[in-house]
Design a protein around this motif. Structure first.
Motif, PDB file in Angstrom:
ATOM      1  N   SER A  30     -47.137   2.966  26.565  1.00 14.01           N
ATOM      2  CA  SER A  30     -47.057   3.057  28.023  1.00 14.01           C
ATOM      3  C   SER A  30     -45.849   2.310  28.578  1.00 14.01           C
ATOM      4  O   SER A  30     -45.204   2.790  29.524  1.00 14.01           O
ATOM      5  CB  SER A  30     -48.349   2.513  28.650  1.00 14.01           C
ATOM      6  OG  SER A  30     -48.535   1.147  28.305  1.00 14.01           O
ATOM      7  N   GLU A  64     -39.222   6.359  32.533  1.00  8.97           N
ATOM      8  CA  GLU A  64     -39.349   6.894  33.890  1.00  8.97           C
ATOM      9  C   GLU A  64     -38.362   6.221  34.834  1.00  8.97           C
ATOM     10  O   GLU A  64     -37.686   6.885  35.633  1.00  8.97           O
ATOM     11  CB  GLU A  64     -40.778   6.694  34.394  1.00  8.97           C
ATOM     12  CG  GLU A  64     -41.812   7.619  33.772  1.00  8.97           C
ATOM     13  CD  GLU A  64     -43.209   7.308  34.247  1.00  8.97           C
ATOM     14  OE1 GLU A  64     -44.083   8.189  34.121  1.00  8.97           O
ATOM     15  OE2 GLU A  64     -43.436   6.187  34.746  1.00  8.97           O
ATOM     16  N   GLU A  84     -40.509  16.298  29.906  1.00 13.10           N
ATOM     17  CA  GLU A  84     -41.849  16.211  30.472  1.00 13.10           C
ATOM     18  C   GLU A  84     -41.866  15.349  31.728  1.00 13.10           C
ATOM     19  O   GLU A  84     -42.540  15.668  32.717  1.00 13.10           O
ATOM     20  CB  GLU A  84     -42.802  15.631  29.424  1.00 13.10           C
ATOM     21  CG  GLU A  84     -44.246  15.511  29.878  1.00 13.10           C
ATOM     22  CD  GLU A  84     -45.126  14.968  28.772  1.00 13.10           C
ATOM     23  OE1 GLU A  84     -45.853  13.982  29.020  1.00 13.10           O
ATOM     24  OE2 GLU A  84     -45.077  15.510  27.655  1.00 13.10           O
ATOM     25  N   LEU A  85     -41.132  14.226  31.699  1.00  9.41           N
ATOM     26  CA  LEU A  85     -41.112  13.315  32.840  1.00  9.41           C
ATOM     27  C   LEU A  85     -40.159  13.773  33.925  1.00  9.41           C
ATOM     28  O   LEU A  85     -40.282  13.349  35.082  1.00  9.41           O
ATOM     29  CB  LEU A  85     -40.707  11.908  32.371  1.00  9.41           C
ATOM     30  CG  LEU A  85     -41.697  11.209  31.430  1.00  9.41           C
ATOM     31  CD1 LEU A  85     -41.097   9.922  30.880  1.00  9.41           C
ATOM     32  CD2 LEU A  85     -42.996  10.899  32.160  1.00  9.41           C
ATOM     33  N   THR A 100     -35.437  13.003  16.996  1.00 10.89           N
ATOM     34  CA  THR A 100     -36.440  12.936  18.064  1.00 10.89           C
ATOM     35  C   THR A 100     -37.795  12.479  17.552  1.00 10.89           C
ATOM     36  O   THR A 100     -38.302  12.987  16.550  1.00 10.89           O
ATOM     37  CB  THR A 100     -36.576  14.311  18.734  1.00 10.89           C
ATOM     38  OG1 THR A 100     -35.334  14.661  19.330  1.00 10.89           O
ATOM     39  CG2 THR A 100     -37.668  14.303  19.787  1.00 10.89           C
ATOM     40  N   HIS A 139     -34.597  15.634  25.099  1.00  9.87           N
ATOM     41  CA  HIS A 139     -35.760  15.014  24.464  1.00  9.87           C
ATOM     42  C   HIS A 139     -37.037  15.513  25.135  1.00  9.87           C
ATOM     43  O   HIS A 139     -37.099  15.628  26.366  1.00  9.87           O
ATOM     44  CB  HIS A 139     -35.646  13.485  24.592  1.00  9.87           C
ATOM     45  CG  HIS A 139     -36.635  12.730  23.765  1.00  9.87           C
ATOM     46  ND1 HIS A 139     -37.952  12.581  24.133  1.00  9.87           N
ATOM     47  CD2 HIS A 139     -36.494  12.083  22.569  1.00  9.87           C
ATOM     48  CE1 HIS A 139     -38.584  11.868  23.217  1.00  9.87           C
ATOM     49  NE2 HIS A 139     -37.723  11.550  22.253  1.00  9.87           N
ATOM     50  N   ARG A 179     -42.747   4.415  28.108  1.00  8.25           N
ATOM     51  CA  ARG A 179     -42.700   5.541  29.042  1.00  8.25           C
ATOM     52  C   ARG A 179     -42.355   5.065  30.446  1.00  8.25           C
ATOM     53  O   ARG A 179     -41.620   5.737  31.185  1.00  8.25           O
ATOM     54  CB  ARG A 179     -44.034   6.302  29.036  1.00  8.25           C
ATOM     55  CG  ARG A 179     -44.273   7.095  27.761  1.00  8.25           C
ATOM     56  CD  ARG A 179     -45.553   7.910  27.838  1.00  8.25           C
ATOM     57  NE  ARG A 179     -45.435   9.009  28.793  1.00  8.25           N
ATOM     58  CZ  ARG A 179     -44.938  10.205  28.504  1.00  8.25           C
ATOM     59  NH1 ARG A 179     -44.467  10.462  27.294  1.00  8.25           N
ATOM     60  NH2 ARG A 179     -44.906  11.152  29.419  1.00  8.25           N
ATOM     61  N   ALA A 201     -34.341   9.213  22.640  1.00  4.04           N
ATOM     62  CA  ALA A 201     -34.387   9.483  24.073  1.00  4.04           C
ATOM     63  C   ALA A 201     -33.108   9.044  24.781  1.00  4.04           C
ATOM     64  O   ALA A 201     -32.840   9.488  25.902  1.00  4.04           O
ATOM     65  CB  ALA A 201     -35.589   8.803  24.709  1.00  4.04           C
ATOM     66  N   ASP A 203     -39.930  14.182  25.789  1.00  3.11           N
ATOM     67  CA  ASP A 203     -40.552  13.294  26.776  1.00  3.11           C
ATOM     68  C   ASP A 203     -39.710  13.208  28.040  1.00  3.11           C
ATOM     69  O   ASP A 203     -40.254  13.062  29.145  1.00  3.11           O
ATOM     70  CB  ASP A 203     -40.758  11.903  26.171  1.00  3.11           C
ATOM     71  CG  ASP A 203     -41.873  11.886  25.135  1.00  3.11           C
ATOM     72  OD1 ASP A 203     -43.043  11.988  25.535  1.00  3.11           O
ATOM     73  OD2 ASP A 203     -41.566  11.818  23.936  1.00  3.11           O
ATOM     74  N   ARG A 257     -41.723  11.318  19.430  1.00  2.00           N
ATOM     75  CA  ARG A 257     -42.456  11.252  20.684  1.00  2.00           C
ATOM     76  C   ARG A 257     -42.677   9.806  21.082  1.00  2.00           C
ATOM     77  O   ARG A 257     -42.853   8.924  20.243  1.00  2.00           O
ATOM     78  CB  ARG A 257     -43.798  11.983  20.585  1.00  2.00           C
ATOM     79  CG  ARG A 257     -43.691  13.482  20.392  1.00  2.00           C
ATOM     80  CD  ARG A 257     -42.780  14.147  21.414  1.00  2.00           C
ATOM     81  NE  ARG A 257     -43.236  13.980  22.795  1.00  2.00           N
ATOM     82  CZ  ARG A 257     -43.867  14.908  23.490  1.00  2.00           C
ATOM     83  NH1 ARG A 257     -44.131  16.083  22.940  1.00  2.00           N
ATOM     84  NH2 ARG A 257     -44.198  14.693  24.749  1.00  2.00           N
ATOM     85  N   ILE A 258     -42.698   9.584  22.384  1.00  2.00           N
ATOM     86  CA  ILE A 258     -42.870   8.244  22.945  1.00  2.00           C
ATOM     87  C   ILE A 258     -44.304   8.125  23.440  1.00  2.00           C
ATOM     88  O   ILE A 258     -44.727   8.871  24.337  1.00  2.00           O
ATOM     89  CB  ILE A 258     -41.866   8.012  24.086  1.00  2.00           C
ATOM     90  CG1 ILE A 258     -40.440   8.102  23.544  1.00  2.00           C
ATOM     91  CG2 ILE A 258     -42.086   6.663  24.756  1.00  2.00           C
ATOM     92  CD1 ILE A 258     -39.389   8.221  24.612  1.00  2.00           C
ATOM     93  N   THR A 259     -45.053   7.205  22.864  1.00  2.00           N
ATOM     94  CA  THR A 259     -46.480   7.095  23.180  1.00  2.00           C
ATOM     95  C   THR A 259     -46.847   5.791  23.882  1.00  2.00           C
ATOM     96  O   THR A 259     -47.829   5.740  24.608  1.00  2.00           O
ATOM     97  CB  THR A 259     -47.322   7.213  21.899  1.00  2.00           C
ATOM     98  OG1 THR A 259     -46.901   6.203  20.957  1.00  2.00           O
ATOM     99  CG2 THR A 259     -47.131   8.592  21.255  1.00  2.00           C
TER     100      THR A 259
END
Length: 364
Positions: A271, A278, A356-357, A265, A351, A274, A329, A353, A267-269
């Protein structure tokens, strides 16, 4: 002696034709900047600034200016102000899926090409991939072509074909104070949405939300507790918390293949990554059905992703899946099919992110 009345060569002509997908500009401003007040006013500012910039900086006199939209659906009636700017409006009937401006714009551009040899520059305030064939044709006829648009809505493939030197950033055309007003409005709406989501989460957890100080304290407490809860809920080594794979039923000496796993894993930063994630989660919810963790076919997903990230060329959109796979992810798996094998996307709902989403997902 006969005096030549030939029109100037297209390459040296000081005249331009401007074709504006006004509906596209209007809805980009409305959606990207989260419903600002009177988005058509900003679109009118852009048209006015473009006409003046072409004249002032490039010496181009815009003899033809067309704007396309289903104007009956746009509030406040921008046709009057456009008329006063010398813009001829083309009312086209749109649909729920896509407006009809693309076809009419292309027809008008070709008509001007063959009936107005004095016009040497064609300017399109639009950026869809659909315009690539007509732009290529205009260039083959020795016409200068320029595209104006917001970077997020201009096709990366179109820019790759045309060249960055022929692209005009619409943001640079808007007056600084008008652009700042849009950015401030967007930032305020994002902040408001974030606060509302956080309040909802705190209420669901039964944490105090009576004051701003209490909300922040609750947020800090929840953040510190999250890693411990994640470790306690983490699957044992070799597991991934997903649907278990059946044990092999063959001979004892047969060694089973290891179950597919996700990458470590990260983190996806970025944009765009992401946004891709999404959209992937939206597709996962849509096609989940009753079969547990959904499998999303990669090729159709990439085609649909074109509408979500039109500013990226095709190869960069494909690269997004590779980056998300490397971040753990998702994973890509091959499936046998006729006549060819195909790839499917499996989402890692563990994951951070993804959680979170998509906090309310019930796939895991």
């Amino acid at each position: 002696m006969v005096t030549s009345l030939a029109t100037p060569p297209a390459a040296t002509s000081p005249y331009a034709a401007v074709f504006i997908d006004f509906e596209n500009v209007y809805y980009f401003l409305k959606n990207h900047y989260l419903d600002p007040q009177d988005p058509h006013d900003y679109a009118l500012d852009l048209v006015r600034a473009l006409r003046d910039t072409l004249k002032r900086e490039q010496g181009l006199d815009s003899l033809v200016l067309y704007a396309y939209a289903d104007f009956d659906k746009l509030p406040s009636g921008p046709q009057g102000p456009l008329y006063l700017m010398g813009v001829d409006t083309r009312n086209v009937l749109g649909t729920d899926h896509k407006n009809a401006a693309d076809m009419q714009l292309c027809i008008d551009a070709l008509e001007v090409l063959y009936t107005r040899p004095d016009i040497g520059t064609f300017v399109l305030v639009a950026g869809d991939r659909d315009y690539i064939p007509v732009l290529q044709h205009l260039r083959r006829q020795a016409r200068q072509v320029k595209v104006v648009g917001f970077r997020e809505s201009v096709s990366g493939d179109l820019l790759l074909m045309l060249g960055q030197e022929h692209y005009i950033d619409a943001r640079q055309l808007l007056p600084a104070e008008r652009l700042q007003a849009l950015e401030d409005h967007r930032a305020g709406r994002i902040r408001q949405g974030s606060e509302l989501r956080e309040l909802r989460r705190l209420r669901e957890q039964g944490l105090p939300v009576q004051s701003a100080a209490a909300r922040q304290a609750a947020l800090d407490a929840a953040t510190q507790a999250a890693p411990a809860a994640s470790e306690a809920a983490a699957p044992a080594a070799g597991e991934e918390g997903a649907r278990p794979y059946p044990r092999p039923t063959g001979p004892a000496e047969q060694v089973p293949e290891p179950a597919p796993t996700f990458a470590p894993t990260q983190r996806i930063t970025r944009s765009d990554e992401r946004r891709c994630l999404e959209f992937l989660l939206e597709q996962g919810q849509r096609y989940a059905g009753n079969q547990g963790t959904p499998e999303i076919w990669a090729s159709p997903f990439l085609r649909r992703l074109t509408d979500v990230l039109p500013e990226l060329p095709d190869w960069e959109r494909r690269q997004l899946l590779s980056h998300l796979r490397d971040a753990g992810a998702l994973r890509l798996e091959k499936r046998e099919g006729e006549p060819h094998a195909f790839s499917v996307i499996i989402i890692n709902y563990q994951h951070p992110d993804v959680r979170e989403l998509n906090p309310g997902d019930a796939s895991v």
